[in-house]
Design a protein around this motif. Structure first.
Motif, PDB file in Angstrom:
ATOM      1  N   PHE B 715       0.812  -1.226   0.000  1.00 17.89           N
ATOM      2  CA  PHE B 715       0.000   0.000   0.000  1.00 17.89           C
ATOM      3  C   PHE B 715       0.834   1.259   0.000  1.00 17.89           C
ATOM      4  O   PHE B 715       0.326   2.343   0.190  1.00 17.89           O
ATOM      5  CB  PHE B 715      -0.956  -0.015   1.192  1.00 17.89           C
ATOM      6  N   ARG B 716       2.085   1.066  -0.197  1.00 21.28           N
ATOM      7  CA  ARG B 716       3.021   2.183  -0.249  1.00 21.28           C
ATOM      8  C   ARG B 716       2.764   3.165   0.898  1.00 21.28           C
ATOM      9  O   ARG B 716       2.537   4.360   0.701  1.00 21.28           O
ATOM     10  CB  ARG B 716       2.939   2.895  -1.594  1.00 21.28           C
ATOM     11  N   VAL B 717       2.764   2.598   2.078  1.00 25.91           N
ATOM     12  CA  VAL B 717       2.585   3.433   3.273  1.00 25.91           C
ATOM     13  C   VAL B 717       3.830   4.295   3.424  1.00 25.91           C
ATOM     14  O   VAL B 717       4.944   3.795   3.286  1.00 25.91           O
ATOM     15  CB  VAL B 717       2.413   2.532   4.520  1.00 25.91           C
ATOM     16  N   PRO B 718       3.663   5.562   3.667  1.00 28.42           N
ATOM     17  CA  PRO B 718       4.847   6.416   3.826  1.00 28.42           C
ATOM     18  C   PRO B 718       5.731   5.893   4.963  1.00 28.42           C
ATOM     19  O   PRO B 718       5.217   5.410   5.979  1.00 28.42           O
ATOM     20  CB  PRO B 718       4.259   7.779   4.195  1.00 28.42           C
ATOM     21  N   LYS B 720       7.452   7.399   7.123  1.00 31.25           N
ATOM     22  CA  LYS B 720       7.288   8.058   8.413  1.00 31.25           C
ATOM     23  C   LYS B 720       6.169   7.399   9.207  1.00 31.25           C
ATOM     24  O   LYS B 720       6.300   7.115  10.382  1.00 31.25           O
ATOM     25  CB  LYS B 720       6.947   9.532   8.223  1.00 31.25           C
ATOM     26  N   ARG B 721       5.048   7.187   8.508  1.00 31.88           N
ATOM     27  CA  ARG B 721       3.912   6.570   9.202  1.00 31.88           C
ATOM     28  C   ARG B 721       4.298   5.185   9.724  1.00 31.88           C
ATOM     29  O   ARG B 721       4.015   4.843  10.866  1.00 31.88           O
ATOM     30  CB  ARG B 721       2.727   6.451   8.259  1.00 31.88           C
TER      31      ARG B 721
END
Lengths: 616, 835
Positions: B715-718, B720-721
């Motif tokens: 999900f291409r989570v950033p 940083k998150r």
């Protein structure tokens, strides 16, 4: 510390009359259904009803049991049932189900629905479609206005905002008109009406029609001027964190109908406690309009004073007796209130003096001033990513969009994506709502729409053009905040020290960072006695401004009395306590008295919650 | 003066007079012989139905309607059944009671209005007798059936038939009966031979009139007074008994020496009268029997009818119309021969004055000496009101006016009002109008009713002038007349729509209180739709136009007018109407052009008919809203498959709406749901429906790092998150080892200060300290402070030479325990200040 008011400030009219009228009508309606009956009350009518009539009074008029409308099957044994509800389709549907269930079970009862403040045809249609139109009798309880305080009257219609501004459902316009008409007939005649906004204009029209239809009686005017303002004229103000005591209490503890429930952490007892917050509370009335940073100092000073008042050494017996019989009770009362507010302040301090709150405020101020936008966006991103608060994140996004006149396409997408990741896909609908209201939008390349508008405007006649412009403006509502802020000097120059103890303008309600746009508009219009000179401002606010002078008064010198300095400000779609505080300040400065008439008291959280699509 | 008293007859202390009202304008062949005659009280119209020979049904009798002066109003051949009784309602409608119990209602101009039945049994048993009566509750009808039962309806507008109880032992028709209105109900009093019964809805009570002469063996006629307060009987012995209607008091008894039963009998009394009397009529003579036992006899030349009024009795014959009444006190005082009453003297004085004789002064002096001039003026004014001849009225008023000159502060209202009232009365008494009202009758019926009556008779100009003359408020007066006029006007079939509309708008103009929609409704009723629409255009309140427009099926126009009115309820009414009236497609198209109506309907559908909402969006090709609709529907759905398919529909719609963002977000949601399902199946953890963030958090706290990692990549989570998530999740689990590993896995995108802070938050200073060294120089101070290392913080602050940070550290130091640090910081500050 409360600022001494100008000595010539006019007296406010006595609004308790409104409560009496509402109570009498309710009694009358209850007596229309003689005999014992159970009363079902819509949940959000509970608190307003509490201010009008207590349980004893209801029992006196043959109300047997009280229930809250909860959309579940009812268990009442009474053969007469009375429903006291808002004219909402959902509730009426529930009643229809209830009646039909009774019918199926072979139970026969008498049903009566009392709609307040009025019934809508749509509700009757539901009764008809569900086949129970003949089984229930309906009535209207014209309970339009609930005085929350000496200078605050509420319609207690939170849905006004969403229905009118988001759904485009104008059913409440007549309600607004009727509310105004009621005040007009009791405390009017109004000599001048100012307004801005589409809804304001419609409410004004509705009121004017009602005035024309009814009989005019000559009476001494107690309210001279009226100012109508749509909430969508100024979204920025209610979205800012409140830092004035009353607003802060509302933000943290949520004031409901002028009453707040303090939890055990405040009361320092083991149970929570309901407290009425109004001018009757001597301690509260002195701190409600103060910036929070001053409150502690004030309270401790007050505590010291109280100490000395208690501490009366060297009294003789006689003095002692008078002290005990006369002063002690007052002191005790004050003592109790003081300890409550100290408790509340402490609890708020704990929450608000933390690093993150300071940073949140800093970000808000940067947004208002238009500095360091990149940093702000980073801050908001982090806020979202860390799932700090669903509502706060949304609020910051809106504030960013409003102050920046929309987000850059790239930011718009990425921030929304991140938000959805944090809080779920259902917020796609929230974003659709926010976009529609112009609260969270993408920056438009160029002014394509405006150009089209003017073209269309030339082609068709004025009336349609007006409608079209209306339609367009809702499509691409531009906030123009930056330009407005410049034009009206809403943001004081940075670098100057702002002494919050001695406020110099209304900006103090936001720590000196921003003068509420709504209040500034009111100030400007009253000063200029109209909209002349504000053409550019109104153009940026989508126009729809108006000012009407009543024909009969005019130059009559007698009308230049106190009532001329009493101004009724009607917020259509709600107003925040900070705005009320700002208006009180303005009143003190200019020798006016403002009466705030609002569809509901709002704050940033309530505003954002209204945008969610709650489908349970 | 003799001429005034020429028609006076003494009766006891009082006088009675018979005044001629009109010489009848009608031409009746045989007078009123063998006719059904009905004359309405208050000078109302007269209906005459010639009784035909029953044997030849081919001959249709003629029904004629006349004014009280005998001017023909309408005439038509009677085609229905046998008429038993005619009567008038209070609203000037003609009632024809037929033998079979049917009552036909006609208006003043002989047009049929409606009919109703007084009960089915009458078709069989027939009506023997009928009476039409008036009470405060309206016009009523009482019937006697062939089976000798009474049927009664108190108000024909609100027809409630009541069958009165049977009279015990009644074998034939009662000799006479009357309807009484007592105790708020209508009762029937009937005489059967020697017995008298009172019938009300519940019971039949025998009653006995007090003091009835023993010579009488039966009562053959009875009469009730106009006010229902008095009752009179005529006995077979020829006595007239008078008493109160409750049969408690007897007023008097007169012997007439006439044994034949009278044709008609009526009370003749006036308010404040001294000598009430009963007028008894036979074939050829008329007898006025006073309470004082005296009588007056009149001879009758032709068949006549008595019409009782509140202040007298009208006598209508084939050629004349007369009023018989007691002479009012004021008139008596003035005109009585040799009267020395102040009014009489004043009249005399004025007469002398007009003759320019000095006697005028003498008379005047005489009145003034007794200080009765005010009284005299009042008498003259009052008497003028009771006189019918305008000449006599003028004479009296002139005298009053003359007397007034010698009074300094006499209030003028009395005089002015009398002049005004008389002017109106004389106008309506005119032969052509034919309403012979007396002043007391006029006062009783009020101007409003008089105007109504004039309007009913289509005497619009007169009604209009009277309103203007009396300055009646527009709303009750002029506007009302004009409205009626306009309603009448639209029925004139011969004129063109254009002409009528213009005529109406010219005459009505901007008159307040006129509802054009009412007039238009009337036009529509008469089948003139085009005219109705033209008239509606004059209606300023758009809301008023809507109901009629709907009725006329101009729904589109109705909708726009409703919207214009700003009344949402009205808009909604139209919308519901349209919904039922039109087919769906057209209905939606109509709404599409009316955003206000559309949003209202949407609101309704949202709660009542969600499917309709979908159709609505479909119709508009509003793919964005359709997408939203499916998303909304999806999270009300429990089953995963349905949910996914709904979301898939949403994706399609968003794509059509060119909303790539929403389409992509929805697609991801579908993927997420599938992923969550897998996790649930494999690991038995409930994560379905959580947001991506919450799912990740859940996976991480469960230690499902592999899955989390996969999600993070898919999900291409950033970064940083992800780092924040993993950091907090591990700290929550207090998996410090894993945390340390994680910290070292690669360079943190969120820096290391969060590591410090999160550890501290979970009360693990030991772990926190591990990360302090990794923190960037800018955040060093904060990090040291977070772990409570003041010394480190001070050092860092001094090193960074930051004024702000130095003070920050200082603010955390306590003066007593951290003496040395405070000193150091102060020194550093001083050094910085020097530079």
């Amino acid at each position: 510390m409360a600022h001494s008011a100008r000595r010539d400030a006019p007296e406010l009219p006595d609004f308790s009359l409104l409560k009496r009228l509402a109570r009498d009508q309710l009694i009358y309606l209850l007596e229309q259904l003689p005999g014992k009956k159970d009363l079902f009350i819509e949940a959000d009518l509970m608190s307003p009803l509490d201010r009008i009539a207590n349980v004893t009074m209801l029992k006196q008029h043959d109300v047997d049991k009280l229930y809250k409308v909860e959309n579940t099957p009812i268990f009442s044994t009474c053969d007469q049932i009375c429903f006291l509800i808002r004219p909402r389709i959902q509730t009426v549907k529930w009643i229809a189900d209830t009646v039909n269930a009774d019918k199926a079970a072979g139970k026969f009862r008498k049903y009566k629905i009392i709609f307040t403040p009025q019934k809508f045809y749509a509700c009757e249609t539901v009764l008809e479609e569900q086949g129970i139109y003949g089984d229930v009798s309906t009535d209207e309880w014209a309970f339009y206005l609930l005085p929350l305080d000496d200078d605050i009257i509420s319609l207690e219609l939170p849905e006004f905002f969403r229905d009118n501004f988001l759904e485009g459902d104008q059913r409440w316009v007549t309600t607004g008109g009727s509310a105004l008409h009621l005040l007009h007939s009791l405390f009017g005649p109004f000599s001048k009406v100012y307004g801005i906004g589409r809804c304001a204009k419609m409410v004004y029209e509705s009121w004017r029609e009602q005035v024309e239809e009814s009989e005019q009686k000559a009476q001494k005017s107690e309210i001279g001027n009226v100012f109508l303002i749509d909430r969508d004229v100024d979204f920025v103000t209610p979205l800012c964190s409140q830092v004035v005591y009353e607003g802060l209490v509302d933000d943290i503890f949520r004031i409901k109908c002028g009453c707040v429930e303090f939890g055990p952490d405040v009361t320092t007892a083991d149970k929570s406690m309901k407290v009425m917050l109004n001018s009757q509370d001597k301690v509260f009335s002195e701190i409600r309009n103060e910036h929070f940073s001053n409150v502690f100092g004030f309270l401790s000073q007050k505590a010291r004073n109280l100490q000395t008042a208690y501490d009366r050494r060297g009294m003789d017996i006689k003095q002692m007796r008078t002290f005990v019989s006369e002063e002690l009770k007052g002191l005790k009362q004050e003592h109790r209130l003081l300890s409550l507010h100290i408790g509340a302040s402490e609890s708020m301090m704990k929450k608000k003096t933390k690093q993150d709150f300071q940073e949140l405020l800093k970000t808000e101020h940067s947004l208002l001033e238009g500095f360091d936008i990149r940093e702000c966006i980073t801050y908001i991103e982090e806020h979202i990513n860390r799932q700090v608060s669903m509502i706060d994140s949304l609020r910051l996004l809106c504030l960013l969009s409003l102050t920046e006149n929309g987000l850059l396409p790239k930011d718009y997408r990425s921030l929304k994506t991140q938000y959805l990741q944090s809080y779920g896909i259902e917020h796609l609908l929230t974003f659709a709502n926010l976009r529609q209201l112009g609260l969270l939008v993408e920056q438009q390349p160029g002014d394509a729409l405006t150009a089209m508008e003017s073209k269309v405007g030339k082609l068709v006649n004025d009336k349609t053009a007006e409608k079209l412009t209306g339609a367009f403006s809702s499509l691409a509502k531009k906030s123009n905040f930056r330009a407005l802020s410049k034009k009206l000097a809403l943001v004081p120059k940075t670098g100057e020290e702002y002494d919050l103890r001695v406020p110099r303008d209304m900006a103090y309600v936001f720590s000196g960072a921003y003068i509420p746009l709504s209040c500034k508009l009111i100030e400007q219009v009253l000063e200029r006695d109209g909209w002349t000179g504000l053409e550019e401002v109104t153009r940026m606010l989508n126009g729809n401004e108006f000012v009407v002078t009543a024909s009969h008064s005019g130059a009559d010198a007698r009308f230049k009395t106190d009532s001329q300095r009493i101004i009724l400000v009607m917020f259509l779609g709600g107003c925040s306590y900070s705005e009320i505080s700002a208006l009180r300040f303005l009143g003190r400065e200019k020798g006016y008295k403002f009466i705030v008439l609002t569809t509901a008291i709002i704050n940033s959280a309530r505003l954002m919650e209204a945008m969610l699509d709650n489908h349970v | 003066m003799a001429f005034v008293t020429a028609n006076w007859n003494p009766l006891g202390d009082a006088f009675y007079r018979k005044v001629e009202l009109y010489e009848m304008g009608w031409s009746l062949k045989d007078g009123l012989r063998d006719c059904h005659v009905a004359a309405a009280p208050y000078g109302g119209p007269i209906a005459v139905l010639k009784e035909s020979q029953r044997c030849s049904p081919s001959v249709r009798p003629q029904l004629d309607i006349y004014t009280a002066s005998g001017m023909p109003v309408a005439a038509f051949p009677w085609k229905s059944g046998v008429v038993k009784q005619l009567g008038w309602t209070v609203g000037d409608d003609l009632l024809c009671v037929q033998e079979d119990g049917t009552v036909l209602v006609y208006d003043l101009f002989g047009s049929f209005k409606r009919h109703f039945s007084m009960g089915n049994e009458l078709v069989q048993s027939h009506v023997l007798e009928a009476k039409v009566f008036h009470s405060p509750y309206g016009t009523g009808i009482a019937l006697l059936s062939g089976t000798f039962r009474f049927i009664l309806a108190t108000n024909i507008e609100d027809l409630k038939l009541r069958r009165l109880p049977e009279v015990p032992g009644l074998q034939g028709a009662p000799s006479c009966w009357a309807v009484l209105s007592q105790d708020r109900q209508s009762k029937v009093l009937l005489a059967a031979g020697p017995d008298l019964y009172m019938l009300d809805t519940t019971a039949c009570t025998p009653v006995i009139p007090p003091g009835l002469t023993p010579q009488a063996s039966s009562i053959v006629h009875m009469a009730v007074s106009f006010s229902y307060k008095y009752l009179a009987f005529f006995t077979d012995s020829g006595h007239v008994w008078m008493g109160s209607a409750n049969l408690k008091d007897k007023l008097g008894e007169v012997e007439t020496k006439m044994k034949t039963p009278p044709k008609q009998m009526a009370w003749c009394r006036r308010p404040k009268g001294q000598q009430p009397s009963v007028v008894v009529m036979w074939e050829k003579n008329l007898l006025v029997a006073g309470q004082c036992q005296e009588t007056i006899q009149y001879h009758l030349d032709e068949d006549s009818v008595l019409v009782p009024e509140m202040d007298g009795v009208r006598i209508i014959s084939g050629s004349h119309h007369e009023l018989l009444q007691e002479v009012p006190a004021a008139c008596e005082e003035i005109f009585k021969i040799a009267s020395m009453a102040p009014g009489a003297l004043l009249l005399e004085a004025n007469r002398e004055y007009e003759k320019e004789s000095q006697k005028a002064d003498e008379y005047l002096r005489e009145i003034k000496e007794q200080d009765l001039l005010g009284e005299a003026v009042k008498q003259c004014v009052e008497a003028a009101g009771y006189e019918h001849e305008p000449e006599t009225q003028k004479m009296l008023l002139r005298a009053a006016s003359f007397g007034k000159c010698f009074l300094s502060n006499f209030r003028p209202e009395l005089f002015v009002h009398m002049c005004r009232d008389l002017r109106v009365l004389n106008a309506v008494r005119d032969y052509t109008v034919g309403i012979p009202l007396t002043l007391p009758q006029y006062k009783q019926m009020t101007v409003q009713v008089l105007i109504d009556r004039l309007v009913h008779r289509k005497l619009y100009p007169l009604a209009f002038e009277i309103c203007r003359y009396l300055k009646t408020p527009e709303y009750q007066g002029v506007s009302r007349v004009l409205k009626h006029w306009a309603c009448c006007k639209v029925q004139q079939k011969e004129e063109a729509d254009e002409v009528i509309a213009r005529a109406i708008s010219v005459k009505l103009g901007e008159t307040a209180g006129i509802s054009y929609s009412d007039i238009a409704a009337k036009a529509y009723e008469c089948g003139r739709t085009e005219l109705a629409i033209k008239l509606l255009e004059f209606e300023p309140r758009s809301g008023e136009q809507v109901p009629l427009l709907l009725k006329m099926k101009r729904s589109q126009l109705a909708l726009s007018k409703a919207i214009e009115s700003g009344d949402t309820d009205l808009v909604y009414t139209v919308v519901t109407y349209l919904k039922n009236e039109m087919n769906r497609g057209d209905f939606f198209m109509t709404l599409r052009n009316q955003p206000v109506a559309l949003s209202l309907y949407r609101q309704f559908c949202k709660h009542q008919e969600p499917e309709t909402l979908k159709d609505l969006f479909n119709q508009d090709d509003d793919h964005q809203e359709l997408g939203n609709f499916y998303v909304r529907a999806s999270y009300q759905e429990g089953k995963l498959e349905t949910r996914v398919s709904l979301l898939q529909s949403a994706v399609d719609e968003y794509n059509k709406a060119k909303n790539e963002f929403a389409a992509k977000a929805t697609e991801e949601e579908i993927r997420l749901l599938r992923f969550q399902r897998r996790v649930e199946e494999e690991k038995g953890e409930r994560v379905l429906g959580c947001s991506l963030h919450d799912t990740l958090h859940c996976l991480l706290t469960l230690g499902l790092h592999k899955q989390a990692e996969q999600l993070y990549k898919d999900f291409r989570v950033p970064d940083k998150r992800y780092w924040w998530l993993k950091l907090t999740a591990l700290a929550e689990k207090e998996d410090w080892e894993e945390l340390e590993k994680f910290a070292k896995s690669k360079k943190s995108p969120i820096g290391y200060l969060p590591f410090v802070e999160v550890c501290v938050k979970h009360l693990n200073k030991y772990e926190a300290k591990k990360y302090v060294s990794k923190v960037t120089p800018e955040q060093k101070v904060k990090a040291h402070l977070a772990v409570g290392d003041l010394e480190g913080a001070a050092e860092a602050a001094i090193e960074r030479r930051s004024e702000g940070e130095v003070s920050l550290v200082l603010s955390r130091c306590s003066a007593t325990t951290d003496r040395t640090i405070v000193d150091r910081l102060n020194r550093a500050r001083a050094a910085a200040a020097k530079k």
